[in-house]
Design a protein around this motif. Structure first.
Motif, PDB file in Angstrom:
ATOM      1  N   VAL A 195       0.839  -1.203   0.000  1.00  0.00           N
ATOM      2  CA  VAL A 195       0.000   0.000   0.000  1.00  0.00           C
ATOM      3  C   VAL A 195       0.872   1.252   0.000  1.00  0.00           C
ATOM      4  O   VAL A 195       0.564   2.238  -0.689  1.00  0.00           O
ATOM      5  N   ALA A 196       1.970   1.235   0.751  1.00  0.00           N
ATOM      6  CA  ALA A 196       2.861   2.399   0.815  1.00  0.00           C
ATOM      7  C   ALA A 196       3.418   2.732  -0.563  1.00  0.00           C
ATOM      8  O   ALA A 196       3.493   3.905  -0.949  1.00  0.00           O
ATOM      9  N   VAL A 197       3.836   1.707  -1.310  1.00  0.00           N
ATOM     10  CA  VAL A 197       4.337   1.929  -2.668  1.00  0.00           C
ATOM     11  C   VAL A 197       3.260   2.569  -3.528  1.00  0.00           C
ATOM     12  O   VAL A 197       3.500   3.552  -4.244  1.00  0.00           O
ATOM     13  N   CYS A 198       2.046   2.036  -3.460  1.00  0.00           N
ATOM     14  CA  CYS A 198       0.947   2.557  -4.286  1.00  0.00           C
ATOM     15  C   CYS A 198       0.582   3.984  -3.903  1.00  0.00           C
ATOM     16  O   CYS A 198       0.240   4.803  -4.772  1.00  0.00           O
ATOM     17  N   MET A 199       0.656   4.309  -2.614  1.00  0.00           N
ATOM     18  CA  MET A 199       0.347   5.674  -2.181  1.00  0.00           C
ATOM     19  C   MET A 199       1.384   6.650  -2.730  1.00  0.00           C
ATOM     20  O   MET A 199       1.044   7.767  -3.136  1.00  0.00           O
ATOM     21  N   PHE A 200       2.652   6.247  -2.718  1.00  0.00           N
ATOM     22  CA  PHE A 200       3.690   7.120  -3.263  1.00  0.00           C
ATOM     23  C   PHE A 200       3.462   7.351  -4.759  1.00  0.00           C
ATOM     24  O   PHE A 200       3.535   8.493  -5.233  1.00  0.00           O
ATOM     25  N   ILE A 201       3.182   6.294  -5.511  1.00  0.00           N
ATOM     26  CA  ILE A 201       2.937   6.425  -6.949  1.00  0.00           C
ATOM     27  C   ILE A 201       1.722   7.306  -7.197  1.00  0.00           C
ATOM     28  O   ILE A 201       1.742   8.183  -8.079  1.00  0.00           O
ATOM     29  N   ALA A 202       0.652   7.115  -6.421  1.00  0.00           N
ATOM     30  CA  ALA A 202      -0.558   7.927  -6.587  1.00  0.00           C
ATOM     31  C   ALA A 202      -0.275   9.395  -6.298  1.00  0.00           C
ATOM     32  O   ALA A 202      -0.758  10.292  -7.002  1.00  0.00           O
ATOM     33  N   MET A 203       0.516   9.663  -5.249  1.00  0.00           N
ATOM     34  CA  MET A 203       0.862  11.037  -4.903  1.00  0.00           C
ATOM     35  C   MET A 203       1.660  11.712  -6.025  1.00  0.00           C
ATOM     36  O   MET A 203       1.409  12.862  -6.390  1.00  0.00           O
ATOM     37  N   VAL A 204       2.608  10.983  -6.596  1.00  0.00           N
ATOM     38  CA  VAL A 204       3.416  11.542  -7.681  1.00  0.00           C
ATOM     39  C   VAL A 204       2.546  11.831  -8.904  1.00  0.00           C
ATOM     40  O   VAL A 204       2.675  12.886  -9.536  1.00  0.00           O
ATOM     41  N   LEU A 205       1.648  10.922  -9.251  1.00  0.00           N
ATOM     42  CA  LEU A 205       0.754  11.147 -10.388  1.00  0.00           C
ATOM     43  C   LEU A 205      -0.152  12.344 -10.138  1.00  0.00           C
ATOM     44  O   LEU A 205      -0.410  13.145 -11.047  1.00  0.00           O
ATOM     45  N   MET A 206      -0.643  12.468  -8.907  1.00  0.00           N
ATOM     46  CA  MET A 206      -1.494  13.608  -8.561  1.00  0.00           C
ATOM     47  C   MET A 206      -0.748  14.921  -8.719  1.00  0.00           C
ATOM     48  O   MET A 206      -1.268  15.886  -9.294  1.00  0.00           O
ATOM     49  N   ARG A 207       0.503  14.971  -8.272  1.00  0.00           N
ATOM     50  CA  ARG A 207       1.289  16.189  -8.415  1.00  0.00           C
ATOM     51  C   ARG A 207       1.629  16.466  -9.880  1.00  0.00           C
ATOM     52  O   ARG A 207       1.692  17.626 -10.311  1.00  0.00           O
ATOM     53  N   ALA A 208       1.843  15.412 -10.669  1.00  0.00           N
ATOM     54  CA  ALA A 208       2.156  15.595 -12.088  1.00  0.00           C
ATOM     55  C   ALA A 208       0.983  16.191 -12.853  1.00  0.00           C
ATOM     56  O   ALA A 208       1.164  16.857 -13.873  1.00  0.00           O
ATOM     57  N   GLY A 209      -0.227  15.975 -12.362  1.00  0.00           N
ATOM     58  CA  GLY A 209      -1.414  16.446 -13.074  1.00  0.00           C
ATOM     59  C   GLY A 209      -1.801  17.879 -12.798  1.00  0.00           C
ATOM     60  O   GLY A 209      -2.821  18.352 -13.319  1.00  0.00           O
ATOM     61  N   TYR A 210      -1.011  18.602 -12.007  1.00  0.00           N
ATOM     62  CA  TYR A 210      -1.347  20.000 -11.709  1.00  0.00           C
ATOM     63  C   TYR A 210      -1.001  20.891 -12.897  1.00  0.00           C
ATOM     64  O   TYR A 210       0.136  20.875 -13.388  1.00  0.00           O
ATOM     65  N   THR A 211      -1.966  21.669 -13.350  1.00  0.00           N
ATOM     66  CA  THR A 211      -1.742  22.531 -14.518  1.00  0.00           C
ATOM     67  C   THR A 211      -1.885  24.019 -14.204  1.00  0.00           C
ATOM     68  O   THR A 211      -1.889  24.844 -15.121  1.00  0.00           O
ATOM     69  N   GLY A 212      -2.025  24.366 -12.942  1.00  0.00           N
ATOM     70  CA  GLY A 212      -2.154  25.770 -12.586  1.00  0.00           C
ATOM     71  C   GLY A 212      -0.843  26.523 -12.746  1.00  0.00           C
ATOM     72  O   GLY A 212       0.230  25.937 -12.891  1.00  0.00           O
ATOM     73  N   LYS A 213      -0.929  27.836 -12.704  1.00  0.00           N
ATOM     74  CA  LYS A 213       0.256  28.670 -12.882  1.00  0.00           C
ATOM     75  C   LYS A 213       1.025  28.881 -11.590  1.00  0.00           C
ATOM     76  O   LYS A 213       2.243  29.009 -11.597  1.00  0.00           O
ATOM     77  N   GLY A 214       0.307  28.943 -10.471  1.00  0.00           N
ATOM     78  CA  GLY A 214       0.970  29.209  -9.201  1.00  0.00           C
ATOM     79  C   GLY A 214       1.373  27.945  -8.480  1.00  0.00           C
ATOM     80  O   GLY A 214       1.466  26.863  -9.059  1.00  0.00           O
ATOM     81  N   ALA A 215       1.623  28.098  -7.173  1.00  0.00           N
ATOM     82  CA  ALA A 215       2.013  26.952  -6.354  1.00  0.00           C
ATOM     83  C   ALA A 215       0.848  25.990  -6.212  1.00  0.00           C
ATOM     84  O   ALA A 215      -0.311  26.395  -6.117  1.00  0.00           O
ATOM     85  N   ASP A 216       1.160  24.714  -6.181  1.00  0.00           N
ATOM     86  CA  ASP A 216       0.149  23.667  -6.033  1.00  0.00           C
ATOM     87  C   ASP A 216      -0.137  23.468  -4.542  1.00  0.00           C
ATOM     88  O   ASP A 216       0.356  22.530  -3.915  1.00  0.00           O
ATOM     89  N   ARG A 217      -0.969  24.336  -3.966  1.00  0.00           N
ATOM     90  CA  ARG A 217      -1.205  24.307  -2.525  1.00  0.00           C
ATOM     91  C   ARG A 217      -1.962  23.051  -2.098  1.00  0.00           C
ATOM     92  O   ARG A 217      -1.616  22.418  -1.097  1.00  0.00           O
ATOM     93  N   ILE A 218      -2.989  22.706  -2.841  1.00  0.00           N
ATOM     94  CA  ILE A 218      -3.751  21.497  -2.495  1.00  0.00           C
ATOM     95  C   ILE A 218      -2.855  20.268  -2.619  1.00  0.00           C
ATOM     96  O   ILE A 218      -2.851  19.392  -1.745  1.00  0.00           O
ATOM     97  N   GLY A 219      -2.091  20.220  -3.703  1.00  0.00           N
ATOM     98  CA  GLY A 219      -1.162  19.104  -3.877  1.00  0.00           C
ATOM     99  C   GLY A 219      -0.135  19.051  -2.768  1.00  0.00           C
ATOM    100  O   GLY A 219       0.253  17.970  -2.313  1.00  0.00           O
ATOM    101  N   GLY A 220       0.328  20.217  -2.321  1.00  0.00           N
ATOM    102  CA  GLY A 220       1.295  20.260  -1.233  1.00  0.00           C
ATOM    103  C   GLY A 220       0.726  19.700   0.062  1.00  0.00           C
ATOM    104  O   GLY A 220       1.395  18.958   0.783  1.00  0.00           O
TER     105      GLY A 220
END
Length: 448
Positions: A195-220
């Motif tokens: 589960v830990a491995v999958c959570m890390f992969i999911a977190m990275v994919l979630m951060r990769a999908g940010y398309t906003g111009k400023g800081a990714d506060r929700i992702g952070g």
């Protein structure tokens, strides 16, 4: 979002199928059915559904398969040949489904990769799928925990005040895993590592999908919550790669988005390094919980000693049968936790050399990608945060040295590989082949 953004003309069914496959990746412990002795888990089923949906788009499917295989064939051919020889060597004896799992997980990874190519790497899929995977895990486990009078908050309070990792592993996580397991199946607490491995992969994919111009506060915020959860899970390989991968992603992002002067570059690089060191110091701060974690991360516990004993035993058996291996043998009821040693032990010298070849092919593919990215950031044209894409293979590449199941990559590791190569191929098509793929200027990454 502009109609020009990638993925605007993609079938909503395909987009939904890819999102669902990513959104369930953290639920590898939730069974759906048992088929011929194989437990069909929820994310496995969603990957199969994605494969069925892809078959409804034969031209896209065929093109994606052809291009993907052409890109990954050098290491894939070596690994598949290794699996074939391993199966031959294990024939007639116990296999515990080792080869079947690898073939199935590899097929799931290729399916996800082709799905991402077919959806033109729509950033919304990565964002929504990764976020749902993390939020869904917490929601479902909280629901289960309340059935036994526990919760995430009460468990964290207990852990922080007592440092009792055993309570977290055996009375919280394992109990939840056991609640959904088939009757009569004893679920080990080590499921937390998967589960830990999958959570890390999911977190990275979630951060990769940010398309906003400023800081990714929700992702952070979600990243911090995920990291705290990984600390509680205390899977050392995931924590170590998080400590390396997140600063690496920050540095790659700094390079790709450019800086105004060399001085600014060096200053921000120094700040990234100092932030990583500060994180390590915080984790080492004196408390019952942190003392337990520090002891684990010092690699001076029984788990580390057990691995060294495994390796010593494995090398002694390899010396007895260096050419053809010894079949599926175990040390104290466990497979050796290393892909390379395991390949030589179980199948012999040639499979060992094939595994080394496959690993080197994977590793070099990743290293060359990072080097090319740093040298020419403008080559990445997808509306996806490339710094997070770049660290997707990091954890899977490391886990084969220490993971169970004879070091073979698990479902989460293969999804990480699949997502990485799918996104790289989608970017290649966007840049060189698909002339209709036009990005909104706000999503372009400026070269440094």
């Amino acid at each position: 979002m502009s109609a020009e953004v990638a993925g605007a003309d993609v079938s909503p069914f395909l987009r939904l199928a890819v999102t669902a496959a990513l959104a369930t990746v953290t639920l590898t412990w939730v069974p759906v059915a048992s088929v011929g002795g194989f437990d069909l888990r929820l994310p496995y089923m969603m990957a199969m559904i994605l494969g069925a949906v892809l078959c409804a788009f034969p031209s896209q499917f065929a093109t994606g398969v052809s291009l993907l295989l052409r890109m990954i064939l050098p290491w894939l051919a070596a690994y598949v040949l290794y699996l074939m020889l391993l199966q031959v060597n294990l024939a007639g004896g116990p296999t515990k489904g080792m080869v079947f799992r690898q073939v199935f997980f590899l097929a799931c990874a290729l399916t996800v990769a082709i799905g991402l190519v077919g959806t033109r790497a729509d950033a919304r899929i990565l964002r929504q799928g990764g976020m749902l995977a993390i939020v869904g895990f917490f929601a479902f486990t909280e629901y289960l925990a309340r059935q036994i009078g526990l919760s995430w908050i009460s468990t964290l309070v207990h852990f922080l005040s007592t440092g009792d990792l055993g309570f977290v592993f055996y009375h919280f996580l394992r109990e939840m895993f056991q609640m959904v397991a088939p009757e009569g199946v004893d679920v080990p607490a080590s499921n937390k590592n998967i589960v830990a491995v999958c959570m890390f992969i999911a977190m990275v994919l979630m951060r990769a999908g940010y398309t906003g111009k400023g800081a990714d506060r929700i992702g952070g915020i979600i990243t911090v919550v995920t990291l705290l959860t990984l600390v509680v899970f205390n899977t050392r390989s995931v924590l170590l790669m998080s400590a390396i991968g997140i600063p690496l992603a920050a540095w790659i992002g700094l390079v790709c988005r450019g800086v105004q002067s060399p001085g600014e570059f060096y200053l921000k690089t120094a700040l990234i390094v100092l932030s990583a060191l500060a994180l390590i110091l915080v984790l080492s701060a004196g408390s019952a919980a942190m003392d337990q974690i520090t002891a684990r991360l010092s690699f001076e516990d029984q788990s580390t000693e057990g691995r060294f004993n495994q390796y010593s035993w494995a090398f002694s058996r390899i010396e007895q049968n260096p050419l053809v291996g010894s079949g599926l043998i175990e040390f104290q009821g466990q497979n050796v936790h290393n892909l390379f040693i395991g390949a030589w032990l179980h199948a012999g010298l040639v499979p060992f050399l094939l595994v080394v070849t496959a690993y080197l092919g994977l590793f070099l593919s990743w290293v060359l990608f990072v080097f090319r990215l740093v040298a020419a950031p403008g080559s990445w044209v997808l509306p996806v945060r490339v710094e997070w894409v770049a660290i997707l293979p990091l954890l899977p590449l490391f886990r084969v040295w220490v993971a169970g199941d004879a070091g073979h990559p698990g479902f989460g590791e293969w999804i990480g590989f699949g997502a990485f190569f799918g996104l790289v191929l989608a970017n290649r098509r966007a840049r060189n082949q698909d002339k209709s793929f036009v990005l909104h200027p706000a999503y372009r990454v400026a070269p440094s």
